[in-house]
Design a protein around this motif. Structure first.
Motif, PDB file in Angstrom:
ATOM      1  N   ILE A 205      35.158  11.190  44.040  1.00 32.88           N
ATOM      2  CA  ILE A 205      34.713  10.859  45.391  1.00 32.88           C
ATOM      3  C   ILE A 205      35.172  11.946  46.363  1.00 32.88           C
ATOM      4  O   ILE A 205      34.408  12.393  47.239  1.00 32.88           O
ATOM      5  CB  ILE A 205      35.268   9.488  45.834  1.00 32.88           C
ATOM      6  N   GLN A 206      36.402  12.422  46.210  1.00 27.24           N
ATOM      7  CA  GLN A 206      36.909  13.492  47.063  1.00 27.24           C
ATOM      8  C   GLN A 206      36.079  14.758  46.893  1.00 27.24           C
ATOM      9  O   GLN A 206      35.757  15.451  47.877  1.00 27.24           O
ATOM     10  CB  GLN A 206      38.377  13.770  46.742  1.00 27.24           C
ATOM     11  N   ARG A 209      32.677  14.331  48.603  1.00 25.66           N
ATOM     12  CA  ARG A 209      32.798  14.407  50.058  1.00 25.66           C
ATOM     13  C   ARG A 209      32.929  15.848  50.535  1.00 25.66           C
ATOM     14  O   ARG A 209      32.357  16.227  51.566  1.00 25.66           O
ATOM     15  CB  ARG A 209      33.997  13.577  50.527  1.00 25.66           C
ATOM     16  N   LYS A 210      33.658  16.660  49.793  1.00 27.42           N
ATOM     17  CA  LYS A 210      33.815  18.062  50.189  1.00 27.42           C
ATOM     18  C   LYS A 210      32.484  18.802  50.137  1.00 27.42           C
ATOM     19  O   LYS A 210      32.293  19.797  50.843  1.00 27.42           O
ATOM     20  CB  LYS A 210      34.835  18.750  49.280  1.00 27.42           C
ATOM     21  N   GLU A 213      29.828  16.115  52.952  1.00 26.21           N
ATOM     22  CA  GLU A 213      30.247  15.634  54.266  1.00 26.21           C
ATOM     23  C   GLU A 213      30.594  16.799  55.184  1.00 26.21           C
ATOM     24  O   GLU A 213      31.261  17.755  54.771  1.00 26.21           O
ATOM     25  CB  GLU A 213      31.460  14.707  54.147  1.00 26.21           C
ATOM     26  N   PRO A 216      35.012  15.861  55.585  1.00 22.06           N
ATOM     27  CA  PRO A 216      35.394  14.941  54.507  1.00 22.06           C
ATOM     28  C   PRO A 216      36.402  13.881  54.939  1.00 22.06           C
ATOM     29  O   PRO A 216      36.451  12.796  54.337  1.00 22.06           O
ATOM     30  CB  PRO A 216      36.002  15.881  53.451  1.00 22.06           C
ATOM     31  N   PRO A 219      34.002  10.726  56.673  1.00 15.74           N
ATOM     32  CA  PRO A 219      32.711  10.755  55.985  1.00 15.74           C
ATOM     33  C   PRO A 219      31.643   9.895  56.660  1.00 15.74           C
ATOM     34  O   PRO A 219      31.923   8.802  57.165  1.00 15.74           O
ATOM     35  CB  PRO A 219      33.048  10.215  54.590  1.00 15.74           C
ATOM     36  N   ILE A 222      29.594   8.769  52.242  1.00 19.02           N
ATOM     37  CA  ILE A 222      30.417   8.040  51.276  1.00 19.02           C
ATOM     38  C   ILE A 222      31.649   7.508  52.005  1.00 19.02           C
ATOM     39  O   ILE A 222      32.635   8.222  52.200  1.00 19.02           O
ATOM     40  CB  ILE A 222      30.819   8.937  50.096  1.00 19.02           C
ATOM     41  N   LYS A 223      31.581   6.261  52.379  1.00 21.63           N
ATOM     42  CA  LYS A 223      32.644   5.664  53.180  1.00 21.63           C
ATOM     43  C   LYS A 223      33.564   4.799  52.327  1.00 21.63           C
ATOM     44  O   LYS A 223      33.168   4.282  51.285  1.00 21.63           O
ATOM     45  CB  LYS A 223      32.042   4.822  54.309  1.00 21.63           C
ATOM     46  N   THR A 224      34.789   4.659  52.779  1.00 23.97           N
ATOM     47  CA  THR A 224      35.743   3.768  52.137  1.00 23.97           C
ATOM     48  C   THR A 224      35.760   2.449  52.904  1.00 23.97           C
ATOM     49  O   THR A 224      35.940   2.442  54.125  1.00 23.97           O
ATOM     50  CB  THR A 224      37.154   4.372  52.131  1.00 23.97           C
ATOM     51  N   TYR A 230      34.115   1.846  47.643  1.00 23.54           N
ATOM     52  CA  TYR A 230      33.338   2.914  48.266  1.00 23.54           C
ATOM     53  C   TYR A 230      31.910   2.453  48.517  1.00 23.54           C
ATOM     54  O   TYR A 230      31.336   1.696  47.726  1.00 23.54           O
ATOM     55  CB  TYR A 230      33.333   4.165  47.383  1.00 23.54           C
TER      56      TYR A 230
END
Length: 238
Positions: A205-206, A209-210, A213, A216, A219, A222-224, A230
């Motif tokens: 996921i990280q 996002r990089k 997004e 990052p 975001p 892709i949100k938490t 997620y």
């Protein structure tokens, strides 16, 4: 199974053993003792999967991964005696899709290779409908298994390099847009098993996002969702 596998392993006995078992399955292999040689061979040999050792003379496995991921999306399976959590997390962070520790069962390794290649060659479930999914400046193309970004300066959309696992996780999130998925659900859908290192989901996921997004740390896609997991959001207004 028709497929090509690049084996990067400096111990010839180990490389020969892996190659022998894969060849018996009808898989074409190319063996390289160094990462430098492997990078040269990529000009003429496009692998469906890479088996990579970390401890190599010259460029190590991590550096190879970093260079490989700039232009290639084929899945990478690390096979290494280094089994510390830091090494596994680093391997995933650099772009590996699986991490197998030595010693290993050759038959189990072949089964994992077959499963990884089969997942890449199969059309994902999310492609059953439209051929692509657009969000922001991005196009998720299910026919070519790629993510592209529209740019004002380029005639064609720019391709965003994704590993097989990154692509699968993005498809999984998109297929369940606006619904939070916990890491266990994502792991089961993408890895096709309920058991394993669930923390790998957070690593991927990280990485995603990089790549997609603008920020990052904040975001839009892709949100938490606290306590739930997620969520891929199609509603990006702040």
């Amino acid at each position: 199974m028709k497929a090509k596998v690049l084996i990067i392993e400096d111990v010839s006995e180990m490389s020969d053993l892996i190659s022998m078992y894969l060849t018996k399955e009808g898989i074409e292999t190319l063996q390289c003792e160094t990462a430098e040689l492997a990078l040269e061979k990529l000009d003429s040999f496009e692998p469906d999967l890479v088996i990579l050792d970390l401890n190599l003379p010259g460029i190590d496995g991590f550096e190879f991964l970093s260079r490989f991921r700039k232009n290639h999306t084929s899945p990478v399976m690390i096979v290494s005696a280094r089994d510390a959590d830091e090494d596994i997390i680093s391997g995933l962070g650099y772009g590996a899709d699986e991490f197998v520790t030595k010693p290993f069962s050759p038959k189990v390794l072949v089964a994992r290779v077959r499963a990884m290649i089969r997942r890449v060659q199969e059309v994902p479930a999310s492609a059953a409908g439209d051929d692509c999914f657009c969000f922001g400046d991005y196009i998720l193309d299910y026919n070519s298994f790629t993510l592209k970004r529209k740019t004002s300066s380029a005639e064609r959309p720019e391709r965003i390099p994704l590993s097989a696992k990154e692509y699968d996780i993005l498809c999984c999130l998109v297929a369940n847009a606006n619904k939070p998925l916990n890491p266990e659900r994502i792991y089961a859908d993408v890895w096709k098993t309920e058991y394993g290192d669930i923390s790998a989901v957070a690593v991927y996921i990280q990485r995603l996002r990089k790549k997609i997004e603008e920020d990052p740390a904040k975001p839009k896609f892709i949100k938490t969702v606290f306590g739930l997991g997620y969520c891929f959001s199609t509603q990006n207004e702040d």
